[in-house]
Write a protein that holds these residues in place. Structure first.
Motif, PDB file in Angstrom:
ATOM      1  N   ARG A 181      48.320  44.066  41.333  1.00 55.27           N
ATOM      2  CA  ARG A 181      49.512  43.101  41.423  1.00 55.27           C
ATOM      3  C   ARG A 181      50.591  44.101  41.883  1.00 55.27           C
ATOM      4  NH1 ARG A 181      48.534  42.090  36.382  1.00 55.27           N
ATOM      5  NH2 ARG A 181      49.906  43.980  35.594  1.00 55.27           N
ATOM      6  N   ASN A 182      50.771  45.575  41.356  1.00 59.04           N
ATOM      7  CA  ASN A 182      51.700  46.323  41.813  1.00 59.04           C
ATOM      8  C   ASN A 182      51.981  46.502  43.393  1.00 59.04           C
ATOM      9  OD1 ASN A 182      53.327  49.276  41.962  1.00 59.04           O
ATOM     10  ND2 ASN A 182      53.835  48.339  40.093  1.00 59.04           N
ATOM     11  N   THR A 183      50.813  46.652  43.768  1.00 59.13           N
ATOM     12  CA  THR A 183      50.440  46.908  45.327  1.00 59.13           C
ATOM     13  C   THR A 183      51.124  45.703  46.205  1.00 59.13           C
ATOM     14  OG1 THR A 183      48.757  48.358  45.268  1.00 59.13           O
ATOM     15  CG2 THR A 183      49.163  47.331  47.441  1.00 59.13           C
ATOM     16  N   GLN A 184      50.745  44.291  45.482  1.00 57.09           N
ATOM     17  CA  GLN A 184      51.253  43.003  46.195  1.00 57.09           C
ATOM     18  C   GLN A 184      52.508  43.082  46.196  1.00 57.09           C
ATOM     19  OE1 GLN A 184      48.917  40.334  44.045  1.00 57.09           O
ATOM     20  NE2 GLN A 184      47.175  40.183  45.565  1.00 57.09           N
ATOM     21  N   ARG A 185      53.263  43.373  44.973  1.00 58.04           N
ATOM     22  CA  ARG A 185      54.681  43.341  44.809  1.00 58.04           C
ATOM     23  C   ARG A 185      55.336  44.336  45.847  1.00 58.04           C
ATOM     24  NH1 ARG A 185      55.192  45.510  39.799  1.00 58.04           N
ATOM     25  NH2 ARG A 185      54.469  43.258  38.806  1.00 58.04           N
ATOM     26  N   GLY A 186      54.810  45.368  45.968  1.00 56.56           N
ATOM     27  CA  GLY A 186      55.438  46.241  46.850  1.00 56.56           C
ATOM     28  C   GLY A 186      55.467  45.765  48.468  1.00 56.56           C
ATOM     29  N   ALA A 187      54.359  45.300  48.518  1.00 53.65           N
ATOM     30  CA  ALA A 187      54.236  44.758  49.963  1.00 53.65           C
ATOM     31  C   ALA A 187      55.075  43.698  50.200  1.00 53.65           C
ATOM     32  CB  ALA A 187      52.605  44.036  50.084  1.00 53.65           C
ATOM     33  N   ARG A 188      55.228  42.708  49.145  1.00 52.26           N
ATOM     34  CA  ARG A 188      56.261  41.696  49.455  1.00 52.26           C
ATOM     35  C   ARG A 188      57.617  42.251  49.669  1.00 52.26           C
ATOM     36  NH1 ARG A 188      53.136  38.918  45.520  1.00 52.26           N
ATOM     37  NH2 ARG A 188      54.623  39.473  43.730  1.00 52.26           N
ATOM     38  N   THR A 189      57.816  43.277  48.728  1.00 51.39           N
ATOM     39  CA  THR A 189      59.217  44.107  48.910  1.00 51.39           C
ATOM     40  C   THR A 189      59.472  44.569  50.481  1.00 51.39           C
ATOM     41  OG1 THR A 189      59.475  44.395  46.591  1.00 51.39           O
ATOM     42  CG2 THR A 189      60.875  45.752  48.150  1.00 51.39           C
ATOM     43  N   ALA A 203      47.764  47.993  27.198  1.00 54.58           N
ATOM     44  CA  ALA A 203      48.962  48.233  27.974  1.00 54.58           C
ATOM     45  C   ALA A 203      48.991  49.632  28.784  1.00 54.58           C
ATOM     46  CB  ALA A 203      50.267  48.274  26.758  1.00 54.58           C
ATOM     47  N   HIS A 204      48.123  50.439  27.981  1.00 51.79           N
ATOM     48  CA  HIS A 204      48.087  52.048  28.725  1.00 51.79           C
ATOM     49  C   HIS A 204      47.461  51.846  29.902  1.00 51.79           C
ATOM     50  CE1 HIS A 204      47.303  56.523  28.630  1.00 51.79           C
ATOM     51  NE2 HIS A 204      48.285  56.075  29.424  1.00 51.79           N
ATOM     52  N   GLN A 205      46.459  51.077  29.898  1.00 56.17           N
ATOM     53  CA  GLN A 205      45.451  51.007  31.218  1.00 56.17           C
ATOM     54  C   GLN A 205      46.234  50.331  32.160  1.00 56.17           C
ATOM     55  OE1 GLN A 205      42.789  52.749  30.353  1.00 56.17           O
ATOM     56  NE2 GLN A 205      43.894  52.584  28.415  1.00 56.17           N
ATOM     57  N   ARG A 206      47.020  49.188  31.731  1.00 57.43           N
ATOM     58  CA  ARG A 206      47.935  48.397  32.967  1.00 57.43           C
ATOM     59  C   ARG A 206      48.697  49.631  33.535  1.00 57.43           C
ATOM     60  NH1 ARG A 206      48.812  43.269  29.298  1.00 57.43           N
ATOM     61  NH2 ARG A 206      47.264  41.987  30.089  1.00 57.43           N
ATOM     62  N   HIS A 207      49.395  50.392  32.696  1.00 57.13           N
ATOM     63  CA  HIS A 207      50.456  51.485  33.036  1.00 57.13           C
ATOM     64  C   HIS A 207      49.870  52.338  34.159  1.00 57.13           C
ATOM     65  CE1 HIS A 207      53.824  54.411  33.027  1.00 57.13           C
ATOM     66  NE2 HIS A 207      53.094  55.207  32.734  1.00 57.13           N
ATOM     67  N   VAL A 208      48.555  53.063  33.674  1.00 52.29           N
ATOM     68  CA  VAL A 208      47.866  53.752  34.446  1.00 52.29           C
ATOM     69  C   VAL A 208      47.645  53.239  35.891  1.00 52.29           C
ATOM     70  CG1 VAL A 208      45.854  55.099  34.884  1.00 52.29           C
ATOM     71  CG2 VAL A 208      46.823  54.995  32.738  1.00 52.29           C
ATOM     72  N   GLY A 209      47.395  51.718  36.091  1.00 52.12           N
ATOM     73  CA  GLY A 209      47.084  51.421  37.300  1.00 52.12           C
ATOM     74  C   GLY A 209      48.193  51.032  38.174  1.00 52.12           C
ATOM     75  N   GLU A 210      49.449  50.772  37.478  1.00 49.31           N
ATOM     76  CA  GLU A 210      50.810  50.888  38.023  1.00 49.31           C
ATOM     77  C   GLU A 210      51.141  52.153  38.580  1.00 49.31           C
ATOM     78  OE1 GLU A 210      53.222  49.243  35.304  1.00 49.31           O
ATOM     79  OE2 GLU A 210      52.636  47.169  35.257  1.00 49.31           O
TER      80      GLU A 210
END
Length: 206
Positions: free
Chosen positions: A166-174, A98-105
């Motif tokens: 995943r976070n970058t794609q979400r931001g791009a869609r927004t 979970a922490h690795q995912r958080h760091v990526g976000e």
């Protein structure tokens, strides 16, 4: 010592990341895991210093790393992260993943270029390998530890990259949705403006 091959369970995409991490941990002997964890714990601060020295020297990374912030907060966070990734704590795998995912976000939110992230991981792998070589009297043990430590870093990097994308794609869609909304709003305003101009022109003509 059997290391996971390309067909090993922890490398299959259909397995949960927690299962992959557990499989990687159990692929190494207890002695190897403890050796890696001990070296990481003893040299975490030195590894963090090495990491930031290399990153601060990169022209594009300097914009993300202010000197005072590095020394006050990021260096300590990096040392904790090194101990987490290389630590021998099988019972905390879910928290580690979970922490690795958080760091990526976080990297995605601050728009840290992905090539800088991979450069940092490469720096840490090399520095960790050097210290494992120095700590192991037996070359075979050193090679075993280096390969296991390298797999840990690769998997941590994979988890961060997945969350980053995943976070970058979400931001791009927004951003795209907002752009389309703004375009629609602007079109409505422009339509009303043209209607007003046409009405005024008609009145003047009459």
């Amino acid at each position: 010592m059997q290391y996971p091959s390309p067909s090993s369970p922890f490398q299959h995409d259909h397995h949960a990341p927690e299962e992959e991490w557990q499989a990687l941990v159990h692929s190494a002997t207890a002695a190897c895991r403890q050796r890696v964890a001990a070296v990481a714990d003893a040299h975490a601060e030195a590894l963090a210093d090495r990491f930031y020295a290399v990153m601060m020297a990169h022209p594009r990374a300097g914009a993300f790393l202010a000197h005072d912030v590095v020394h006050e907060r990021l260096r300590a966070s990096m040392a904790r992260w090194i101990r987490e990734v290389y630590g021998d704590r099988p019972g905390e795998v879910a928290t580690i993943v979970a922490h690795q995912r958080h760091v990526g976000e976080v990297h995605a939110r601050i728009q840290l270029p992905i090539n800088l992230v991979t450069r940092g991981a490469r720096t840490l792998k090399r520095a960790m390998a050097e210290r494992l070589t120095a700590a192991c009297a037996d070359p075979a043990e050193a090679q075993e530890a280096e390969r296991y430590a390298g797999h840990l870093m690769d998997l941590a990097q994979e988890l961060m990259s997945e969350a980053y994308l995943r976070n970058t794609q979400r931001g791009a869609r927004t951003d795209e949705a907002y752009r389309l909304f703004s375009l629609g709003q602007n079109m409505s305003v422009e339509r009303e403006r043209q209607r007003s101009v046409l009405l005024e022109w008609g009145q003047e003509l009459l």
